[in-house]
Write a protein that holds these residues in place. Structure first.
Motif, short mmCIF file in Angstrom:
data_model
loop_
_atom_site.label_atom_id
_atom_site.label_comp_id
_atom_site.label_asym_id
_atom_site.label_seq_id
_atom_site.Cartn_x
_atom_site.Cartn_y
_atom_site.Cartn_z
N ARG A 172 -23.15 16.79 21.24
CA ARG A 172 -22.01 17.23 21.46
C ARG A 172 -20.57 16.24 21.24
NH1 ARG A 172 -25.91 19.30 25.45
NH2 ARG A 172 -24.51 18.07 26.33
N ARG A 173 -19.32 16.54 21.06
CA ARG A 173 -18.30 16.16 20.84
C ARG A 173 -17.40 16.72 20.28
NH1 ARG A 173 -15.17 12.99 17.49
NH2 ARG A 173 -14.88 10.87 18.04
N ALA A 174 -16.32 16.54 21.50
CA ALA A 174 -14.53 16.51 21.23
C ALA A 174 -13.85 16.07 21.57
CB ALA A 174 -14.68 17.65 22.52
N ALA A 175 -12.57 15.88 20.99
CA ALA A 175 -11.94 14.38 20.60
C ALA A 175 -10.58 15.04 20.09
CB ALA A 175 -12.86 13.17 20.03
N THR A 193 -14.72 13.62 25.21
CA THR A 193 -16.03 14.34 25.73
C THR A 193 -17.32 13.60 24.30
OG1 THR A 193 -17.03 15.51 27.21
CG2 THR A 193 -15.39 16.72 25.51
N GLU A 194 -17.94 13.42 24.13
CA GLU A 194 -19.17 13.35 24.27
C GLU A 194 -20.15 12.92 24.94
OE1 GLU A 194 -20.95 10.44 19.69
OE2 GLU A 194 -18.95 9.48 21.26
N ASN A 195 -21.60 13.50 24.72
CA ASN A 195 -22.59 14.13 25.45
C ASN A 195 -24.01 13.91 23.95
OD1 ASN A 195 -21.16 15.64 25.99
ND2 ASN A 195 -22.11 14.25 28.04
N SER A 196 -24.71 12.90 24.28
CA SER A 196 -26.13 13.37 23.68
C SER A 196 -28.12 12.37 24.41
CB SER A 196 -25.66 12.70 21.64
OG SER A 196 -26.89 12.22 20.90
#
Length: 685
Positions: A172-175, A193-196
């Protein structure tokens, strides 16, 4: 930051609702405080990436690798790499975890004050609208650290952007980046914000219960305030903070990195009869923790090996420049003089020697580093000719070097070392000539450059699996000299650019293999059977001869781009490391190539495919661990929903190629990311 969230768009909507004014008013855009690129850069091997090259939802370091000669350590981007290996190198001469290129954002170095690497989570690609990659020794305005070149980032000034995406394995990524006017000022905001859940690097028959995914959680934000200073000058204040946590690929291992960066800049561009100038101050704080583990022979389990609990570091810098551009002798003369200083202080605080369910030793090691210098650069252009030259003089100093290890049960010292203060002066320079010949442009350049060792290289030992690498407080700065010739051709929709270079690095800092485990060694302690002991050393000279080429062609809806980098590099270990003589530097590929084809069959639809190829490289200094050649295919499709929004779908490593990125002493290979599907929505105005 998007068509729904952007303060800039709210302001535009409010203005649109007001009655039309009978008198048009010219919009004044306040930009960040910076000087424009030097005219001299046109004479060197410089590649410019514009906004279009960065607008695809990739991390910034991944976008940079489309440029011939840009190299990431261990073939691994910052989406999976430990922060200590996120350094960027140019020309594939000898990539290192610290990197051998200087990375700046509007003049402020982004390289970590302790380790020299770049934590790429601190800056989303959406916040950048231009990158100038200057390949070759960075004398002149760039100075210390730009050994193989400089990567000059410019933060966005206009067009709000927001990118949202999902990926396989929990990605998930939002930039984004956005701006709003506040009276006479302009406020810009950037965030990521980035998650994996990540992928597991050791897969297949070699994998065991010890092998775990490379998970990632990253968060960063930045704020910039711009305002005018009189009729010509601009002042900018920027504050940024970031934090990331990631797995190591082994059970019980992992890292956490955080940092803050503050900068204050005032600048005015040169104009006819008026001086341009820039004054800048910055401070950069960072911290890093790593949990290192030892791996069982059958990879069924791990056990704690050491815990790097903290690495507090603080850097600060000052720089100033004055520039003038004027008509002179039937041409135009541009000159710049300036000075800069960078200071860093930091230490590593660790626990080690895990016995009986607990760590039994502690370690504190660190020091200070200072580099300060001045430079002058001048260029003259007349008709088809451009000639330029520059020189620098820098003073470097390493001080307060120390290493103290204690028995945690008794508090008594088990090892106490202090490094003598050392300093020196380094002179460097560069010169180039460019000639326009209609469709052709020819250029030639020569340069010298230097990179002082980082505090990390001087003082911090580290462990990867069962391999241990010791620090070396006696390291000297690396020095590079080089020559290059290049040619560019433009004719209609076809382009070609090629550069042949020769580079030589003296006192190259190399992780030199000293012994094979098992065994107990002075300072380093015990090395397991499936491991080796290395130490950072000034291991002689690295010489490299290379070719960088890029070609492009466009016809109607079809665009084709090809890029190639060939580098023949060899080590001469001299008396200090004769076993390395004739070998290739670790992590330096001989060949890398890219073929990209884009097709726009309809106004709102764009399809693109990329084929990447890299020749074999070696994991270690002795060339005993071979990372096989690799080829990957990526596909991407974009559908423009509206004038300000598009939907994109990307398949990375479409054919699920097994790309070797590491190898242990027993031959267990770590692999890069498997096939990954990504779906995103991008807004921009």
């Amino acid at each position: 930051m998007s068509s729904l969230l952007s303060p800039g768009l709210f302001a535009a909507a409010a203005l649109a609702a007001q009655p039309a004014s009978p008198t048009p008013v010219e919009e004044v855009v306040i930009t960040g405080a910076r000087l424009p690129p030097l005219v001299a850069e046109r004479a060197y091997s410089t590649v410019t990436l514009d906004e279009a090259a960065l607008d695809d939802g990739r991390r910034l370091d991944e976008a940079l690798t489309d440029t011939p000669g840009v190299s990431l350590f261990r073939r691994t981007s910052s989406a999976a790499a430990n922060p200590t290996t996120q350094g960027l190198s140019l020309r594939s001469i000898a990539p290192s975890g610290a990197g051998r290129a200087l990375v700046t954002l509007d003049g402020v170095p982004l390289n970590d004050p302790f380790g020299g690497w770049v934590v790429w989570s601190q800056l989303p690609s959406e916040a950048v609208d231009r990158v100038d990659i200057v390949r070759g020794g960075g004398a002149g305005a760039y100075g210390a650290g730009a050994l193989t070149g400089a990567v000059i980032l410019r933060e966005r000034d206009v067009r709000d952007v927001l990118d949202l995406s999902l990926a396989e394995r929990g990605g998930r990524r939002a930039a984004g980046w956005g701006r709003i006017g506040v009276g006479p000022l302009r406020l810009s905001l950037a965030g990521l914000t980035e998650n994996s859940d990540g992928y597991t690097p050791v897969r297949g028959a070699d994998a065991g219960a010890a092998d775990q995914p490379l998970g990632l959680d990253a968060l960063s934000g930045a704020i910039r305030l711009d305002g005018g200073l009189g009729a010509r000058a601009t002042a900018s204040f920027r504050a940024a903070a970031w934090e990331e946590e990631r797995g190591s690929g082994l059970a019980g291992g992992g890292s956490r990195a955080s940092g803050q960066l503050l900068s204050l800049t005032a600048a005015a561009a040169p104009a006819d009869g008026l001086l341009g100038w820039r004054v800048q101050a910055w401070t950069h704080g960072s911290d890093l923790s790593n949990r290192f583990v030892a791996v069982a022979d059958d990879r069924s389990s791990t056990s704690p090996a050491s815990s790097q609990d903290e690495t507090p570091a603080r850097g600060w810098g000052l720089n100033a420049a004055v520039r003038r551009s004027l008509a002179w002798s039937s041409g135009r003369l541009e000159w710049e003089i300036g000075a800069d200083a960078r200071h860093a202080r930091g230490e590593t605080r660790e626990r080690s020697r895990f016995i009986g369910g607990a760590f039994t030793r502690s370690r504190v090691a660190g020091g200070e580093a200072l580099v300060a210098g001045g430079y002058g650069e001048v260029s003259w252009s007349a008709g088809p000719w451009l000639a330029t030259g520059g020189a620098r003089l820098d003073h470097w100093r390493n001080s307060d070097g120390r290493r103290l290890e204690r028995d945690l049960a008794t508090g008594l010292p088990t090892l106490e070392l202090s490094a003598p203060d050392r300093d020196g002066y380094v002179a460097s320079g560069r010169a180039a000539l460019r000639r326009d010949l209609g469709d052709w442009v020819l250029r030639a350049a020569g340069y010298t450059a230097f990179r002082p060792p980082t505090l990390n290289e001087l003082h911090r030992p580290f462990r990867v699996g069962n391999d241990i690498t010791e620090a070396n407080p006696a390291l000297e700065p690396e020095r590079l000299r080089g020559l290059e010739v290049g040619a560019s051709w433009r004719s209609g929709a076809a382009t070609l650019d090629a550069t042949v270079f020769w580079n030589e690095i003296d006192d190259a800092i190399v992780n030199v293999t000293l012994a094979q485990g098992p065994g107990t060694f002075p300072v380093a302690g015990f090395v397991p059977a499936d491991g080796v002991l290395r130490q950072r050393m000034n291991a002689g000279t690295i010489r490299a001869l290379g070719l960088e080429a890029e070609a492009g062609w466009r016809s109607g809806p079809i665009e084709v781009r090809a890029a190639l980098a060939l580098t023949e590099a060899e080590v001469d270990g001299g008396a200090d490391a004769p076993q390395l003589t004739g070998l290739r530097p670790a992590q330096a590929p001989e060949l890398s190539a890219l073929l990209a084809v884009a097709w726009t069959p309809a106004e709102r639809l764009r399809l693109e495919g990329r084929l990447r190829l890299e020749g074999e490289r070696f994991e270690d200094d002795l060339n005993s661990r071979v990372l096989e050649e690799a080829a990957t295919v990526d596909l991407r499709g974009e559908w423009r929903l509206t004038d300000t929004a598009l939907l994109w779908l990307a398949a990375e490593n479409l054919l699920d190629a097994e790309v070797e990125v590491s190898e242990t002493a027993s031959g267990v290979a770590g692999l890069g990311a498997p096939r990954t599907m990504r779906l995103g929505l991008r807004f921009g105005l």
